[in-house]
Every structure is written in structure tokens, then in C-alpha cells.
Design a protein around this motif. Sequence first.
Motif, PDB file in Angstrom:
ATOM      1  N   GLY A  44     101.938  33.431 145.331  1.00  0.00           N
ATOM      2  CA  GLY A  44     103.273  33.862 144.957  1.00  0.00           C
ATOM      3  C   GLY A  44     103.429  33.900 143.461  1.00  0.00           C
ATOM      4  O   GLY A  44     102.480  33.681 142.702  1.00  0.00           O
ATOM      5  N   THR A  75     109.879  39.685 145.556  1.00  0.00           N
ATOM      6  CA  THR A  75     108.628  39.575 144.809  1.00  0.00           C
ATOM      7  C   THR A  75     108.550  40.522 143.619  1.00  0.00           C
ATOM      8  O   THR A  75     108.322  40.094 142.482  1.00  0.00           O
ATOM      9  CB  THR A  75     107.437  39.824 145.743  1.00  0.00           C
ATOM     10  N   GLU A 103     110.366  33.703 144.159  1.00  0.00           N
ATOM     11  CA  GLU A 103     110.493  34.920 144.960  1.00  0.00           C
ATOM     12  C   GLU A 103     109.869  34.740 146.341  1.00  0.00           C
ATOM     13  O   GLU A 103     109.040  33.860 146.556  1.00  0.00           O
ATOM     14  CB  GLU A 103     109.800  36.089 144.258  1.00  0.00           C
ATOM     15  N   THR A 104     110.300  35.595 147.263  1.00  0.00           N
ATOM     16  CA  THR A 104     109.572  35.828 148.503  1.00  0.00           C
ATOM     17  C   THR A 104     109.565  37.335 148.746  1.00  0.00           C
ATOM     18  O   THR A 104     110.367  38.078 148.188  1.00  0.00           O
ATOM     19  CB  THR A 104     110.200  35.107 149.713  1.00  0.00           C
ATOM     20  N   ASN A 105     108.643  37.770 149.591  1.00  0.00           N
ATOM     21  CA  ASN A 105     108.431  39.207 149.813  1.00  0.00           C
ATOM     22  C   ASN A 105     109.293  39.689 150.971  1.00  0.00           C
ATOM     23  O   ASN A 105     109.007  39.396 152.136  1.00  0.00           O
ATOM     24  CB  ASN A 105     106.955  39.466 150.091  1.00  0.00           C
TER      25      ASN A 105
END
Length: 349
Positions: free
Chosen positions: A82, A105, A135-137
Amino acid sequence: MDNHLTPSTRARVRARALGIVVGALPTGPLNAISDVEGVLVGHTTIDDGVDLHTGVTAIVPQHLTTERRGLSAAVYTGNGYGKLVGSTQIDELGMLESPVVLTATLSAFRAADALLSYLMDRCPDGLSFNPVVGETNDGFLSDIRRRPIIERHVLDALEGASGGLPAEGCVGAGTGTTALGFKAGIGTSSRQPVVDGTPVTVGALVQANFGGVLTVRGIPMPVDELIPGVTQHEPTGNSCMIVVATDAPLDARQLGRLARRAIFAMGRVGASYSNGSGDYAIAFTTAPPQLPPIPDDRLNPVFAAVMDSVEEALLNSLFTATTTMGVRGHTSHAVPYDRLSGNSTSPHL
């Protein structure tokens, strides 16, 4: 109660409204990270109903001022797949010097630049800043390559941050996230353990977007059992961001111990900790720096508070989220309460 109501026609509620209570410790008044005095939360949500389901969530400690430039803090990386902007300086100095911003992301770098603008505006004479962005996707439901986040979205989340119960589910940085095969989002919870006769507060906020099998109070609840005909076709992992705040006097090393337990708590709800899941926890304290740290052998109630509050925050992120149809026709379904309560293997609610 009509057990045939769909997730879209029933009000979404938190875990406790479904009779799901995690642990024995008391919660704060709001059962949220904002129970830690001076910790504010703001969201900016971008949802066009078609291809964009994304946003920004900001965790803003009011204790950061021109007089107090940093709070003791630590980061723990469960799996480093990440982008956590600013994490190495937290590791090096044991200090959080900015609000924590969460987003998608491919928007993390624009968000970091916007957070830098925010920090520079508040400290006109500063020559170095460490913006922290996680962040996350959310690319399963949102057209992530469009990178729709602009500076104004980040500033709105920061400047609009407030106390009170933060919005949960499909809001802010959780607008397009999925977890454990279901629609997820933002979730929060808190606990108030007593350490040597003194109550302290621990709060957690999560951006849930990871793989595994939903597990509630130790009982697995796969998607195909709760929603017959629906298979778990979402990506097996796309990360989880966890922010833990406390008013307990702790040093950076001890906060690292809290951050590790925040990642451990993901296992309670069935996380797979897959190759592609960037799982990070940031822990910070708002306690006055002159207070001596709690001795390590008195930390067990605080550890329990972290584990319980993160577990419940993750469940809240799922139970408050709504079914969402996104880019390329992808759909992520909300956890159905009727199946949850009627399933023979589910907890008795």
C-alpha cells in the motif's frame, strides 16, 4: 419485523442495534473515535451513482497547534502492499505532526499535496511538514483511474471535521470500499477501560476494504450462505486503514504495541491478510507530553480496548453500508440483516 425487506429498503444500523456486543468493556458516550476529547472527523463523499464512489475522510486532532507540533504516535504495517504517505517519519521520530487523511489509492498523492497546503496555511513560517495520508483501493466499484479527488475535497473534509458521531458506511473514503465479500466503508467504535483506578478512552476508525470471510462473534458467515446465488467475486484484498486514538499517556514504543493489536483485531472478523492487502494501523495519544507513560505491566486493559474497538468498528463499517452498483456493472451487496438473524449458524440476535 418483516424478514423479507432488502438491505436497500431497511435502515442500516450499527452492530449493537443488532444485538452484537463485542467484549465487556464500556464504550464511550458515542462509541466512536470522537469520544477521545479533541479528535474530530470529517468526510467528503463523491458518488455519481454510476462510476464514481469514492471520497476523503480526515481524522483531525485538535491538540495539534502551532504550540504543540506533534503527538506521540506509531505505525504498524501488517502487510506493506500500500501507500501510506508520511509513515517513515512517524517511525523515525515517534511523532504525528498532521491530521490523518484517508482516500483512494490513486488519489493518495493529490490528497497529500492538499494536506500540505492545509499545514502550510496553519504554519506560515514552517519549512518542513509531514502530511500523513493512507489509502485503500476502491477500484472494484469506482473508476479509480479518473483520480477525481482535488484539493477542495480534502480541505472540505479537514475544515468540516467535527465532534459527535461520525457518519459510517458508504461515506468519505469508504464510499466505494468492500470487505469480506460485502459492501463495507467507514466504521468507528470506542472503549473506556480503567487503568490503576483512572478511566482512559480508546477510539478506533477504520477504512475497511479487505478479503476474507465475514466472521461475527467467532461464527463464519460466507457471502453465498447469507445471499444465495451471490459469489464472493470481489478482489481478495485491497487493504485496511486503521486509526487508533487514545488519551492514555503512552510513549511511541507503547503506541506501536497498540497499533499491532489493531491489525491483530482484523483476524477476529475473518480477514485473510492476503498478498495484495495493505494493512496499516496508526496509533496516537492526545495525553499531555509531561505525563509519565503507563507502565507496560498495566497496559492489558488498553490492549483489550484496542482489540474490541477495532473489531466493532470493522463490523460497523459493514453493517452501516448499503448495496452499491459501480463501475463496469460491479455490485457489492450489503450484509442482509434478515439472513444474518435467520441463519441457523449465526449469532442469536
